[in-house]
Design a protein around this motif. Structure first.
Motif, PDB file in Angstrom:
ATOM      1  N   ILE A 168       0.845  -1.188   0.000  1.00  0.00           N
ATOM      2  CA  ILE A 168       0.000   0.000   0.000  1.00  0.00           C
ATOM      3  C   ILE A 168       0.880   1.238   0.000  1.00  0.00           C
ATOM      4  N   GLU A 169       0.369   2.325  -0.585  1.00  0.00           N
ATOM      5  CA  GLU A 169       1.133   3.556  -0.723  1.00  0.00           C
ATOM      6  C   GLU A 169       0.550   4.712   0.081  1.00  0.00           C
ATOM      7  N   THR A 170      -0.624   4.540   0.668  1.00  0.00           N
ATOM      8  CA  THR A 170      -1.243   5.617   1.432  1.00  0.00           C
ATOM      9  C   THR A 170      -0.486   5.831   2.730  1.00  0.00           C
ATOM     10  N   GLY A 171       0.041   7.027   2.916  1.00  0.00           N
ATOM     11  CA  GLY A 171       0.812   7.303   4.115  1.00  0.00           C
ATOM     12  C   GLY A 171       2.247   6.824   4.025  1.00  0.00           C
ATOM     13  N   GLY A 172       2.700   6.390   2.873  1.00  0.00           N
ATOM     14  CA  GLY A 172       4.040   5.858   2.709  1.00  0.00           C
ATOM     15  C   GLY A 172       3.997   4.409   2.268  1.00  0.00           C
ATOM     16  N   THR A 173       5.062   3.977   1.622  1.00  0.00           N
ATOM     17  CA  THR A 173       5.119   2.608   1.105  1.00  0.00           C
ATOM     18  C   THR A 173       5.211   1.610   2.252  1.00  0.00           C
ATOM     19  N   MET A 174       4.358   0.573   2.223  1.00  0.00           N
ATOM     20  CA  MET A 174       4.396  -0.446   3.262  1.00  0.00           C
ATOM     21  C   MET A 174       3.870  -1.761   2.713  1.00  0.00           C
ATOM     22  N   VAL A 175       4.571  -2.861   3.040  1.00  0.00           N
ATOM     23  CA  VAL A 175       4.062  -4.194   2.723  1.00  0.00           C
ATOM     24  C   VAL A 175       3.016  -4.529   3.774  1.00  0.00           C
ATOM     25  N   ASP A 176       1.772  -4.582   3.375  1.00  0.00           N
ATOM     26  CA  ASP A 176       0.702  -4.809   4.331  1.00  0.00           C
ATOM     27  C   ASP A 176       0.559  -6.289   4.667  1.00  0.00           C
ATOM     28  N   LYS A 177       0.649  -7.157   3.650  1.00  0.00           N
ATOM     29  CA  LYS A 177       0.488  -8.592   3.875  1.00  0.00           C
ATOM     30  C   LYS A 177       1.434  -9.374   2.983  1.00  0.00           C
ATOM     31  N   LEU A 178       1.810 -10.556   3.466  1.00  0.00           N
ATOM     32  CA  LEU A 178       2.580 -11.520   2.706  1.00  0.00           C
ATOM     33  C   LEU A 178       1.855 -12.860   2.766  1.00  0.00           C
ATOM     34  N   GLY A 179       2.045 -13.688   1.740  1.00  0.00           N
ATOM     35  CA  GLY A 179       1.392 -14.992   1.738  1.00  0.00           C
ATOM     36  C   GLY A 179       2.139 -15.986   0.875  1.00  0.00           C
ATOM     37  N   LEU A 180       2.096 -17.249   1.270  1.00  0.00           N
ATOM     38  CA  LEU A 180       2.570 -18.356   0.445  1.00  0.00           C
ATOM     39  C   LEU A 180       1.346 -19.057  -0.105  1.00  0.00           C
ATOM     40  N   LEU A 181       1.165 -18.996  -1.415  1.00  0.00           N
ATOM     41  CA  LEU A 181      -0.057 -19.474  -2.053  1.00  0.00           C
ATOM     42  C   LEU A 181       0.261 -20.608  -3.017  1.00  0.00           C
ATOM     43  N   LEU A 182      -0.798 -21.169  -3.564  1.00  0.00           N
ATOM     44  CA  LEU A 182      -0.663 -22.249  -4.529  1.00  0.00           C
ATOM     45  C   LEU A 182      -0.001 -21.733  -5.813  1.00  0.00           C
ATOM     46  N   PRO A 183       0.566 -22.636  -6.603  1.00  0.00           N
ATOM     47  CA  PRO A 183       1.258 -22.199  -7.823  1.00  0.00           C
ATOM     48  C   PRO A 183       0.388 -21.402  -8.780  1.00  0.00           C
ATOM     49  N   ASP A 184      -0.915 -21.695  -8.845  1.00  0.00           N
ATOM     50  CA  ASP A 184      -1.794 -21.023  -9.808  1.00  0.00           C
ATOM     51  C   ASP A 184      -2.562 -19.862  -9.181  1.00  0.00           C
ATOM     52  N   ALA A 185      -2.064 -19.322  -8.072  1.00  0.00           N
ATOM     53  CA  ALA A 185      -2.798 -18.261  -7.370  1.00  0.00           C
ATOM     54  C   ALA A 185      -2.993 -17.036  -8.249  1.00  0.00           C
ATOM     55  N   ALA A 186      -2.006 -16.690  -9.047  1.00  0.00           N
ATOM     56  CA  ALA A 186      -2.119 -15.486  -9.873  1.00  0.00           C
ATOM     57  C   ALA A 186      -3.208 -15.638 -10.924  1.00  0.00           C
ATOM     58  N   THR A 187      -3.285 -16.797 -11.545  1.00  0.00           N
ATOM     59  CA  THR A 187      -4.292 -16.996 -12.588  1.00  0.00           C
ATOM     60  C   THR A 187      -5.704 -16.968 -12.026  1.00  0.00           C
ATOM     61  N   ALA A 188      -5.846 -17.252 -10.735  1.00  0.00           N
ATOM     62  CA  ALA A 188      -7.172 -17.232 -10.112  1.00  0.00           C
ATOM     63  C   ALA A 188      -7.563 -15.844  -9.627  1.00  0.00           C
ATOM     64  N   TRP A 189      -6.635 -14.879  -9.729  1.00  0.00           N
ATOM     65  CA  TRP A 189      -6.871 -13.542  -9.191  1.00  0.00           C
ATOM     66  C   TRP A 189      -8.104 -12.883  -9.804  1.00  0.00           C
ATOM     67  N   SER A 190      -8.172 -12.851 -11.121  1.00  0.00           N
ATOM     68  CA  SER A 190      -9.283 -12.162 -11.780  1.00  0.00           C
ATOM     69  C   SER A 190     -10.626 -12.778 -11.433  1.00  0.00           C
ATOM     70  N   GLY A 191     -10.666 -14.100 -11.326  1.00  0.00           N
ATOM     71  CA  GLY A 191     -11.928 -14.760 -11.011  1.00  0.00           C
ATOM     72  C   GLY A 191     -12.406 -14.512  -9.604  1.00  0.00           C
ATOM     73  N   MET A 192     -11.526 -14.063  -8.723  1.00  0.00           N
ATOM     74  CA  MET A 192     -11.895 -13.813  -7.333  1.00  0.00           C
ATOM     75  C   MET A 192     -12.495 -12.431  -7.127  1.00  0.00           C
ATOM     76  N   ARG A 193     -12.444 -11.565  -8.142  1.00  0.00           N
ATOM     77  CA  ARG A 193     -12.882 -10.187  -7.969  1.00  0.00           C
ATOM     78  C   ARG A 193     -14.229  -9.958  -8.643  1.00  0.00           C
ATOM     79  N   ASP A 194     -15.085  -9.188  -7.965  1.00  0.00           N
ATOM     80  CA  ASP A 194     -16.408  -8.880  -8.485  1.00  0.00           C
ATOM     81  C   ASP A 194     -16.354  -7.641  -9.375  1.00  0.00           C
ATOM     82  N   ASP A 195     -17.421  -7.449 -10.135  1.00  0.00           N
ATOM     83  CA  ASP A 195     -17.482  -6.294 -11.030  1.00  0.00           C
ATOM     84  C   ASP A 195     -17.471  -4.976 -10.262  1.00  0.00           C
ATOM     85  N   ASP A 196     -17.978  -4.994  -9.011  1.00  0.00           N
ATOM     86  CA  ASP A 196     -18.038  -3.766  -8.223  1.00  0.00           C
ATOM     87  C   ASP A 196     -16.738  -3.480  -7.478  1.00  0.00           C
TER      88      ASP A 196
END
Length: 427
Positions: A168-196
């Motif tokens: 996040i960049e609000t108030g200065g650069t900061m790593v808010d969260k870290l995670g170890l995810l499955l190999p295909d986590a990036a490809t599932a990103w778009s499907g996890m987000r709603d139109d709103d």
């Protein structure tokens, strides 16, 4: 016969005295590490699991260290190697070997040497000889305002996985969260987000650039006090540093907005915002626009026009009350001028109107915070306190000679008060 020395009569047997139980001293963190290693490490461990385990303990050492402790992780590594060497065991060797994978660079030679010594009498864990994990692909998703981004870095190796970082960049650069995810986590990103949801399209990203981005953000996060205590971040901080430290970029140089571009923005805004207004009001609105641009240049890291709801909140509730001196006219025109500026700035960036609306709404939402904080003199910064005092004495802040003379006068008055005050005697 010797005389009795007052021995008490027997009551029929020796009286048993119950031992006094004393509260045990709390275990040192290194003792807790060794105890947990005995529970954690068995015969079927994986390299990624071992790295995550060591990272969690190093993260705890980092989080719990006082501000004066400069190298808490190195201290923990030193203590763990000492305990593992004093009482050799397979679990102790595994603990040292796991820490070697993710510890700060300065501690790794010591850890590696200890592993070599302990391995002479103890079996090395099977994962120790593994080639390790290597980054093979990266992606980045950035929100429509540029105030948040998510990095996905895919790794191959013994346990393919994805390292995720939310920055996040609000108030200065900061790593808010870290995670170890499955190999295909990036490809599932778009499907996890709603139109709103706020638009954050995923794009391919150069692996080296992603690691450099992560390293730079971790460096800024480590400078924040109090330390960032999100559980996922703390547990994976050391692992993330181990993956990206070799890509740490040089400190970025601040590049001020060119004078011609600054003038163009101010002229374009005031031309539209001051239509059909008198010259005095137009001057006031322009002076406010200069404040908005100053804040953007100094505190919006991705660009002076990249206002977001979070930046609007910080500007009103924190920066403006601490930094700025506003006269009556400026204060009266501020709400409308700021909303006009947000619309102008984001339009310049090509942001769709429907994503400009939330930022304008944030201005309305936090105006009351501004009113409360602006009138709280204890929240003012030193520069604002001095500027307010000079203004109250009729000093023009733009007249440098007058300001210098006034500050010398203020310092002399302060010294005189200190010399004339009676000393305080402690009874």
């Amino acid at each position: 016969m010797p005389k009795s020395r007052g021995r008490r009569k027997s009551s029929g047997g020796k009286k048993q005295h119950k031992p006094v139980r004393r509260s045990p001293l709390p275990l040192r963190l290194s003792d807790q590490v060794m105890r947990d290693a005995r529970r954690h490490f068995g015969g079927n461990d994986e390299l990624l699991t071992a790295e995550a385990w060591a990272s969690s303990w190093l993260g705890r050492a980092w989080l719990e260290a006082p501000l004066t402790e400069r190298e808490p992780e190195q201290r923990l590594c030193l203590e763990v190697t000492g305990r593992a060497s004093t009482t050799p065991s397979p679990a102790g060797l595994a603990a040292v070997a796991a820490m070697e994978r993710v510890a700060p660079v300065d501690s790794r030679p010591m850890l590696a040497g200890t592993v070599g010594i302990l391995a002479e009498t103890q079996p090395l864990p099977a994962w120790h000889t593994s080639a390790g994990h290597h980054p093979v692909r990266a992606w980045r998703a950035v929100d429509v305002w540029g105030s948040e981004r998510v990095l996905f870095i895919a790794y191959d190796g013994p346990t393919p996985h994805t390292l995720m970082a939310q920055i996040i960049e609000t108030g200065g650069t900061m790593v808010d969260k870290l995670g170890l995810l499955l190999p295909d986590a990036a490809t599932a990103w778009s499907g996890m987000r709603d139109d709103d949801d706020i638009p954050m399209p995923l794009t391919d990203y150069d692996v080296s650039a992603a690691l450099a981005d992560l390293a730079g953000a971790l460096r800024m996060t480590d400078m924040t006090w109090p330390r960032h205590d999100d559980g996922d971040f703390v547990e994976l901080r050391a692992l993330a540093w181990a993956r990206c430290r070799d890509h740490l970029p040089d400190w970025p140089e601040h590049e001020p907005l060119p004078d011609t571009e600054r003038a163009r923005l101010l002229n374009a805004f005031t031309t539209t915002a001051t239509h059909n207004t008198d010259p005095e009001t137009a001057d006031t609105i322009r002076s406010l626009a200069e404040l908005f641009l100053d804040y953007g240049e100094g505190y919006i890291t991705v660009g002076p026009l990249a206002w977001s709801p979070g930046h609007a909140a910080l500007f009103l509730a924190d920066w403006l009350p601490r930094k700025a001196v506003l006269d009556h006219d400026q204060r009266a025109l501020l709400p409308d001028a700021l909303k006009r500026w947000v619309d102008f700035a984001l339009t310049e960036r090509g942001i769709e109107p429907r994503w400009i609306t939330p930022v304008i709404e944030a201005v309305d939402l936090h105006l009351s915070d501004f009113q409360d904080a602006f009138d709280d003199h204890t929240a003012w910064g030193p520069a604002k306190q001095i500027a307010t005092l000079l203004t109250s004495r009729g000093i023009d802040p733009n007249d440098q000679d007058a300001v210098d003379n006034a500050i010398r006068t203020l310092n002399a008055e302060r010294l005189a008060r200190q010399l004339t005050q009676p000393p305080i005697h402690n009874s």
